[in-house]
Scaffold this active site. Structure first.
Site, PDB file in Angstrom:
ATOM      1  N   CYS A 129       0.816  -1.229   0.000  1.00 21.97           N
ATOM      2  CA  CYS A 129       0.000   0.000   0.000  1.00 21.97           C
ATOM      3  C   CYS A 129       0.844   1.272   0.000  1.00 21.97           C
ATOM      4  CB  CYS A 129      -0.946   0.002   1.195  1.00 21.97           C
ATOM      5  SG  CYS A 129      -1.995  -1.459   1.257  1.00 21.97           S
ATOM      6  N   HIS A 269      -2.701   6.982   3.287  1.00 21.46           N
ATOM      7  CA  HIS A 269      -3.252   5.724   2.783  1.00 21.46           C
ATOM      8  C   HIS A 269      -4.520   5.409   3.568  1.00 21.46           C
ATOM      9  CE1 HIS A 269      -3.966   1.702   1.657  1.00 21.46           C
ATOM     10  NE2 HIS A 269      -3.543   1.175   2.795  1.00 21.46           N
ATOM     11  N   ASN A 299     -10.303   0.066   1.059  1.00 20.68           N
ATOM     12  CA  ASN A 299      -8.843   0.095   0.955  1.00 20.68           C
ATOM     13  C   ASN A 299      -8.456  -0.292  -0.469  1.00 20.68           C
ATOM     14  OD1 ASN A 299      -6.111  -0.395   0.977  1.00 20.68           O
ATOM     15  ND2 ASN A 299      -6.105  -1.496   2.922  1.00 20.68           N
TER      16      ASN A 299
HETATM   17  N1  ACO Z   1     -17.564  -8.793  10.301  1.00 20.39           N
HETATM   18  C1  ACO Z   1     -17.926  -9.120  11.553  1.00 20.39           C
HETATM   19  N2  ACO Z   1     -17.063  -9.512  12.485  1.00 20.39           N
HETATM   20  C2  ACO Z   1     -15.772  -9.589  12.127  1.00 20.39           C
HETATM   21  C3  ACO Z   1     -15.322  -9.268  10.844  1.00 20.39           C
HETATM   22  C4  ACO Z   1     -16.279  -8.868   9.898  1.00 20.39           C
HETATM   23  N3  ACO Z   1     -15.968  -8.543   8.640  1.00 20.39           N
HETATM   24  N4  ACO Z   1     -13.988  -9.434  10.785  1.00 20.39           N
HETATM   25  C5  ACO Z   1     -13.603  -9.824  11.994  1.00 20.39           C
HETATM   26  N5  ACO Z   1     -14.671  -9.931  12.810  1.00 20.39           N
HETATM   27  C6  ACO Z   1     -14.715 -10.323  14.214  1.00 20.39           C
HETATM   28  C7  ACO Z   1     -13.528 -11.118  14.638  1.00 20.39           C
HETATM   29  O1  ACO Z   1     -13.715 -12.504  14.362  1.00 20.39           O
HETATM   30  C8  ACO Z   1     -13.487 -10.849  16.126  1.00 20.39           C
HETATM   31  O2  ACO Z   1     -14.414 -11.673  16.752  1.00 20.39           O
HETATM   32  P1  ACO Z   1     -14.077 -12.284  18.217  1.00 20.39           P
HETATM   33  O3  ACO Z   1     -13.953 -11.096  19.113  1.00 20.39           O
HETATM   34  O4  ACO Z   1     -15.270 -13.135  18.483  1.00 20.39           O
HETATM   35  O5  ACO Z   1     -12.823 -13.046  18.032  1.00 20.39           O
HETATM   36  C9  ACO Z   1     -13.992  -9.428  16.237  1.00 20.39           C
HETATM   37  O6  ACO Z   1     -14.677  -9.155  15.005  1.00 20.39           O
HETATM   38  C10 ACO Z   1     -12.884  -8.404  16.420  1.00 20.39           C
HETATM   39  O7  ACO Z   1     -11.862  -8.691  15.487  1.00 20.39           O
HETATM   40  P2  ACO Z   1     -10.556  -7.818  15.414  1.00 20.39           P
HETATM   41  O8  ACO Z   1      -9.659  -8.387  14.368  1.00 20.39           O
HETATM   42  O9  ACO Z   1     -10.004  -7.631  16.788  1.00 20.39           O
HETATM   43  O10 ACO Z   1     -11.174  -6.441  14.944  1.00 20.39           O
HETATM   44  P3  ACO Z   1     -10.454  -5.076  14.834  1.00 20.39           P
HETATM   45  O11 ACO Z   1     -11.183  -4.090  15.617  1.00 20.39           O
HETATM   46  O12 ACO Z   1      -8.963  -5.182  15.006  1.00 20.39           O
HETATM   47  O13 ACO Z   1     -10.703  -4.731  13.308  1.00 20.39           O
HETATM   48  C11 ACO Z   1      -9.533  -4.732  11.211  1.00 20.39           C
HETATM   49  C12 ACO Z   1     -10.191  -5.579  12.306  1.00 20.39           C
HETATM   50  C13 ACO Z   1     -10.602  -3.875  10.579  1.00 20.39           C
HETATM   51  C14 ACO Z   1      -8.925  -5.648  10.166  1.00 20.39           C
HETATM   52  C15 ACO Z   1      -8.437  -3.843  11.845  1.00 20.39           C
HETATM   53  O14 ACO Z   1      -7.605  -4.614  12.659  1.00 20.39           O
HETATM   54  C16 ACO Z   1      -7.610  -3.140  10.814  1.00 20.39           C
HETATM   55  O15 ACO Z   1      -8.076  -2.289  10.090  1.00 20.39           O
HETATM   56  N6  ACO Z   1      -6.303  -3.435  10.787  1.00 20.39           N
HETATM   57  C17 ACO Z   1      -5.413  -2.815   9.850  1.00 20.39           C
HETATM   58  C18 ACO Z   1      -5.627  -3.417   8.492  1.00 20.39           C
HETATM   59  C19 ACO Z   1      -4.717  -2.747   7.494  1.00 20.39           C
HETATM   60  O16 ACO Z   1      -4.211  -1.687   7.693  1.00 20.39           O
HETATM   61  N7  ACO Z   1      -4.502  -3.400   6.376  1.00 20.39           N
HETATM   62  C20 ACO Z   1      -3.635  -2.790   5.434  1.00 20.39           C
HETATM   63  C21 ACO Z   1      -3.586  -3.458   4.245  1.00 20.39           C
HETATM   64  S1  ACO Z   1      -4.962  -4.433   3.832  1.00 20.39           S
HETATM   65  C22 ACO Z   1      -4.671  -4.901   2.275  1.00 20.39           C
HETATM   66  O17 ACO Z   1      -3.847  -4.353   1.649  1.00 20.39           O
HETATM   67  C23 ACO Z   1      -5.437  -5.963   1.711  1.00 20.39           C
END
Ligand code: ACO
Length: 344
Positions: A129, A269, A299
């Site tokens: 990214c 980004h 994203n």
């Molecule tokens: N819908 C519903 N629930 C979900 C989803 C979804 N799409 N995805 C995950 N969950 C659940 C998980 O299973 C977890 O459940 P649990 O508590 O029962 O275990 C709960 O939601 C919380 O999951 P987390 O992973 O802790 O959620 P978080 O608040 O960290 O958000 C996210 C996840 C959005 C991915 C975040 O961590 C994030 O944005 N991280 C950075 C990602 C990034 O910057 N990526 C860059 C590149 S991506 C790319 O290039 C493809």
């Protein structure tokens, strides 16, 4: 007896003149829009979860016959028109992409051919990214070094083609799109002023697509294990981004000899609205100074910074003379920041 000593040569002053500027922008996104409600019919998720955790409401998705170069060519053509240049005037095309049409030839070469940019060299740049910001920095260096006069940087991504559409943790985040910038010699007060690039290869496991390369060529076993899909440790990536991005922005502002107060817009980004909010909080800046377009595009990886630049210029937020910082982070782990004054 020694005669009078010559006065010491003053240390070279930092370059006061900006030598490379963005002269045109273009964007292309595929027409198909996928909403959170659409996604909730595909995987176990909800509009409320996606909006609250990421800020994303909709994203554009490429059609089955569209690859990265198709999106990139459309954005590049628009950027050429915006810059008032012909394809034949380009000396170099850098395609910033994590989702190339194929392993080789480079997507930049496919774009060069379709544009008819006969004079241009072409290569792909892969810093996930961060690729577009890396590309702008490389383009500015090429212009300043006299290697090229006009350089096209295209961020073109079709992450929808690579993700596992049954993996709710990743598929809800991504969108497809392309953004392009033409850089050329600065004529007025605008231009690139300072740059920071960084990488921590030791953190590469946080976001990777293990299969399909020379380490693990495609095989039935790779497909069976799903190693042809990207995998991500979202929580760790979130924390790392919030640690690294504020430092990169502060450092590039210092190198530009500006103060943070003088920076009108940070164009980051777009990975997660909560990351933007956390970075702003950490820097003591109002989040309104961060251009945010994640709500409508998701994203789009390398395309997110040029799409955001284009949006903010289009709606009048970014105007000539504004001081901007482009800032990105991504798989690798990589990061980059570029300080520039808007205008040619
Ligand atoms: N819908 C519903 N629930 C979900 C989803 C979804 N799409 N995805 C995950 N969950 C659940 C998980 O299973 C977890 O459940 P649990 O508590 O029962 O275990 C709960 O939601 C919380 O999951 P987390 O992973 O802790 O959620 P978080 O608040 O960290 O958000 C996210 C996840 C959005 C991915 C975040 O961590 C994030 O944005 N991280 C950075 C990602 C990034 O910057 N990526 C860059 C590149 S991506 C790319 O290039 C493809």
């Amino acid at each position: 007896m020694h005669g009078p000593q010559p006065a010491p040569t003053p240390a070279a002053a930092p370059a006061a003149v900006c030598r490379a500027a963005i002269r045109g922008l273009g964007v292309y996104v595929p027409p198909r829009v996928l909403t959170n409600d659409d996604l909730s019919r595909m995987v176990d998720t909800s509009d409320a979860w996606i909006v609250e955790r990421t800020g994303i409401r909709t994203r554009h998705i490429a059609s089955p016959d569209q690859a990265a170069s198709d999106l990139g060519v459309a954005a590049a053509r628009a950027a050429l028109v915006d810059a008032g240049l012909e394809a034949g005037e380009l000396d170099l095309i850098i395609c910033a992409t994590t989702t190339p049409d194929m392993l080789f030839p480079a997507t930049a070469c496919l774009i060069q051919d379709r544009l008819g940019a006969r004079r241009a060299g072409a290569f792909d740049l892969l810093a996930a990214c961060s690729s577009f910001v890396y590309g702008v920095i490389a383009a500015a260096q090429a212009i300043e070094a006299g290697v090229a006069r006009h350089v096209m940087v295209v961020g073109a991504e079709v992450l929808s083609k690579l993700v596992d559409w049954t993996d709710r943790s990743l598929c809800v985040l991504v969108g497809d799109g392309a953004g392009a910038a033409v850089l050329g010699p600065a004529e007025g007060g605008g231009g690139v002023r300072a740059a920071v690039v960084g990488a921590d290869g030791g953190a590469g496991d946080m976001l990777k697509l293990p299969g399909g390369g020379s380490r693990m060529p495609y095989s039935d076993e790779v497909l069976r294990q799903g190693l042809h899909y990207p995998r991500m440790d979202g929580r760790t990536l979130f924390r790392l981004a919030v640690r690294v991005v504020p430092d990169a922005i502060a450092e590039v502002v210092r190198r530009a000899e500006w103060s943070l107060d003088q920076v009108r817009w940070i164009v980051p980004h777009q990975a997660n609205q909560r990351i933007l909010e956390a970075v702003a909080r950490q820097m003591g800046l109002p989040v309104e100074r961060f251009v945010s377009t994640i709500e409508h595009y998701g994203n789009t990886s390398s395309a997110s910074v040029p799409i955001s630049l284009w949006e903010a210029r289009g709606d009048g937020r970014i105007a000539d003379g504004d001081r901007l910082v482009l800032a990105a982070f991504g798989g690798g782990f990589t990061w980059a920041a570029c300080a520039l004054t808007w205008g040619r």
